[in-house]
Enzyme design. Structure first.
Site, PDB file in Angstrom:
ATOM      1  N   GLY A  49     -61.926  38.551  71.303  1.00 46.40           N
ATOM      2  CA  GLY A  49     -61.408  38.452  69.933  1.00 46.40           C
ATOM      3  C   GLY A  49     -61.223  37.016  69.495  1.00 46.40           C
ATOM      4  O   GLY A  49     -61.519  36.649  68.353  1.00 46.40           O
ATOM      5  N   GLU A  78     -54.710  47.961  60.854  1.00 46.68           N
ATOM      6  CA  GLU A  78     -55.652  49.036  60.558  1.00 46.68           C
ATOM      7  C   GLU A  78     -54.839  50.277  60.241  1.00 46.68           C
ATOM      8  O   GLU A  78     -53.620  50.308  60.365  1.00 46.68           O
ATOM      9  CB  GLU A  78     -56.514  49.316  61.791  1.00 46.68           C
ATOM     10  CG  GLU A  78     -57.345  48.138  62.187  1.00 46.68           C
ATOM     11  CD  GLU A  78     -58.537  48.540  63.015  1.00 46.68           C
ATOM     12  OE1 GLU A  78     -58.355  48.784  64.207  1.00 46.68           O
ATOM     13  OE2 GLU A  78     -59.648  48.620  62.445  1.00 46.68           O
ATOM     14  N   GLY A 126     -60.988  45.137  70.739  1.00 45.74           N
ATOM     15  CA  GLY A 126     -61.386  44.842  72.116  1.00 45.74           C
ATOM     16  C   GLY A 126     -60.436  43.843  72.743  1.00 45.74           C
ATOM     17  O   GLY A 126     -59.257  43.767  72.356  1.00 45.74           O
ATOM     18  N   ASN A 156     -63.059  53.044  74.429  1.00 44.18           N
ATOM     19  CA  ASN A 156     -61.932  53.896  74.848  1.00 44.18           C
ATOM     20  C   ASN A 156     -61.582  54.985  73.830  1.00 44.18           C
ATOM     21  O   ASN A 156     -61.026  56.013  74.187  1.00 44.18           O
ATOM     22  CB  ASN A 156     -60.706  53.052  75.212  1.00 44.18           C
ATOM     23  CG  ASN A 156     -60.126  52.298  74.052  1.00 44.18           C
ATOM     24  OD1 ASN A 156     -60.793  52.071  73.042  1.00 44.18           O
ATOM     25  ND2 ASN A 156     -58.882  51.899  74.173  1.00 44.18           N
ATOM     26  N   CYS A 201     -55.236  50.276  74.440  1.00 44.37           N
ATOM     27  CA  CYS A 201     -54.546  49.013  74.162  1.00 44.37           C
ATOM     28  C   CYS A 201     -53.054  49.263  73.991  1.00 44.37           C
ATOM     29  O   CYS A 201     -52.259  48.339  74.074  1.00 44.37           O
ATOM     30  CB  CYS A 201     -55.153  48.303  72.969  1.00 44.37           C
ATOM     31  SG  CYS A 201     -55.254  49.326  71.522  1.00 44.37           S
ATOM     32  N   GLU A 251     -58.206  43.597  66.422  1.00 43.14           N
ATOM     33  CA  GLU A 251     -57.217  44.448  67.103  1.00 43.14           C
ATOM     34  C   GLU A 251     -57.435  44.259  68.592  1.00 43.14           C
ATOM     35  O   GLU A 251     -58.421  44.746  69.146  1.00 43.14           O
ATOM     36  CB  GLU A 251     -57.427  45.922  66.736  1.00 43.14           C
ATOM     37  CG  GLU A 251     -57.037  46.271  65.326  1.00 43.14           C
ATOM     38  CD  GLU A 251     -55.587  45.986  65.012  1.00 43.14           C
ATOM     39  OE1 GLU A 251     -54.775  45.884  65.957  1.00 43.14           O
ATOM     40  OE2 GLU A 251     -55.276  45.841  63.832  1.00 43.14           O
TER      41      GLU A 251
END
Ligand code: UN1
Length: 494
Positions: free
Chosen positions: A231, A462, A226, A150, A282, A248
């Protein structure tokens, strides 16, 4: 076009010679590129290359490492339009958003280039005389970076740039749907003059390449963006193989609109948050929590605006909303519409696959607004990752915040209100990594921490200086210049 793996400074096919295809989601008849279908042997070669390069890269002074990243930023500026056009064709996002995606990579480059001249450690007084104590950041080693489709440029940059400036070497495993963008980006790292093996690229499927990276003893860290389901599996494997892992994951982000809000502003935010990138972020707004006093009026405004959105190919500058990235996503979103209807939600607009005219060969789903949604419905709880937003009515502020928090995710959130007390209360009480006051749930900036709570992640952040904690180890160093043995907790207490 043919994409290749990039290992030890060489562009090479998969050892097996097998390939996969990347196609235009706005018109699946258009082949964008073929790329290698790599397997464990290709991963072995990439890890060997990254391990070898790490021996010298970690010794390159951090400011010099930062200068390489700066150069990548300059190259991204130079190739911004070409890369954005390619992204629009390969992934479907409207061209203005594709330019924004590359811009996020550029912002990241200049931020982390500067970090090469900081990478601050700490000095701390010792308990004992003539003794000096400090903690310094050291790299981890080889980082495997598994990135989604994305944000084909921004997210790889979020991960590669801090990893490299901290002195690690990297192996990028990009999403299959955006392999060509990843190839282009890695080529820019090569053009910036990074030594062979510092950046490696292995194309292929998560089940083979991703899995081999998680199991490989030569990999020290895995960073993954993802779904929460994948995850959780990655986290479990990395627990077993003793790797640091940064996750994430998903979101079920809500925008609250209170009765005192600026409704025009809240409308713009809701449309951008829900339908930007066709809801494939997300951080996308997938719930609109509306105060009952403004709900009817605001819903009418939403419907009017949504009905005017133009769907089309990303490269067409008139397009507001592009296609979904692939057939699987289209089916997933369609399935959620069936679920919504069966649970009693009412489709106010959209709710269907679009096939008319130039949309005929693409994966287009109409921007969709669901009403009569209650917080227990699956469409109010599960991440859809498409242009679908659920309306939920509330009577008071505390109820709005409770519903906003009533999810297993916790990435982004937004509250529209003119009441400063409510704004601060929201900031304190919302359970999410990011809260916007009078702004949409999407649009995080690269120099601030990014990430979420609950099933959205595993506690790491992040972006910004927070990413340095992901990509470095703390080493504590004591220097005793007293010339004698000083016993901690003993001699200094006598
Ligand atoms: C994502 O969807 O995984 O805040 C990242 C935003 C973007 C990043 C989204 N800057 O919407």
């Amino acid at each position: 076009m043919t994409c290749l793996n990039y290992i030890n400074g060489e562009w090479i096919p998969a050892q097996s010679g097998a390939t996969l295809e990347s196609r235009n989601p706005a018109d699946w008849r258009e082949l964008i590129a073929t790329f290698p279908r790599s397997e464990a042997g290709d991963v072995d070669a990439a890890v060997a290359s990254a391990r070898q390069a790490y021996r010298t890269w970690r010794l390159v002074p951090a400011p010099a490492r930062g200068e390489f990243i700066h150069k990548v930023g300059e190259l991204l500026i130079q190739h911004k339009e070409t890369l954005a056009q390619l992204m629009s064709r390969e992934m479907g996002k409207p061209i203005a958003e594709a330019r924004g995606d590359v811009q996020e990579g550029i912002d990241c480059a200049f931020y982390y280039a500067g970090e090469g001249r900081r990478l601050f450690g700490q000095t701390t007084p010792s308990e004992m005389p003539n003794k000096f104590a400090m903690s310094v950041r050291t790299p981890l080693g080889v980082c495997a970076l598994i990135t989604p489709w994305n944000f084909p440029v921004a997210i790889p940059c979020w991960k590669m740039m801090p990893a490299l400036v901290c002195g690690n070497t990297v192996i990028l495993k990009p999403a299959k749907d955006t392999s060509t963008c990843a190839n282009f980006l890695v080529w820019l790292f090569q053009e910036a003059g990074l030594p062979p093996g510092v950046v490696n690229l292995v194309h292929g499927a998560g089940e083979t390449v991703g899995k081999a990276l998680l199991e490989h003893p030569g990999v020290d860290l895995v960073s993954f963006t993802g779904s929460s389901k994948t995850g959780a599996e990655i986290g479990a494997t990395c627990g077993r193989t003793h790797k640091r892992v940064c996750l994430e994951l998903g979101g079920k982000n809500a925008q609250v609109v209170m009765e005192d809000a600026d409704l025009e502003l809240a409308l713009e935010g809701a449309i951008w948050g829900a339908f930007g990138t066709s809801g494939q972020r997300c951080t996308a707004t997938s719930r609109l929590i509306l105060h009952r006093d403004i709900k009817d009026k605001f819903t009418a405004m939403l419907l009017e605006h949504t009905s005017k959105l133009r769907l089309g190919h990303g490269n067409d500058p008139n397009t507001d909303v592009g296609p979904l990235v692939n057939q699987g996503q289209l089916q997933r979103v369609s399935h959620y519409l069936e679920v919504a209807r069966s649970e009693g939600a009412k489709v106010l607009i959209g709710g269907e696959i679009l096939k008319d005219g130039e949309l005929h060969h693409g994966f287009f789903f109409a921007p969709t607004i669901l009403d009569k949604v209650t917080p227990d419905m699956r469409v109010a709880r599960e991440e859809i990752f498409g242009p679908v937003v659920a309306l939920i009515e509330v009577s008071e502020f505390e109820e709005a915040i409770a519903i906003l928090n009533d999810t297993s995710y916790g990435l982004s959130s937004s509250v529209y209100t003119r009441d400063v007390n409510r704004a601060f209360q929201a900031m304190r009480d919302i359970e999410a990594g990011i809260t916007y006051i009078n702004g949409p749930t999407i649009g995080a900036e690269v120099h601030l921490p990014f990430g979420g709570v609950k099933q959205t992640g595993n506690g790491h952040r992040e972006a910004g200086s927070a990413a340095l904690d992901v990509f470095t180890e703390w080493k504590t160093v004591y220097v005793d210049f007293s010339g004698k043995l000083q016993r901690a907790q003993i001699d200094n207490r006598e």
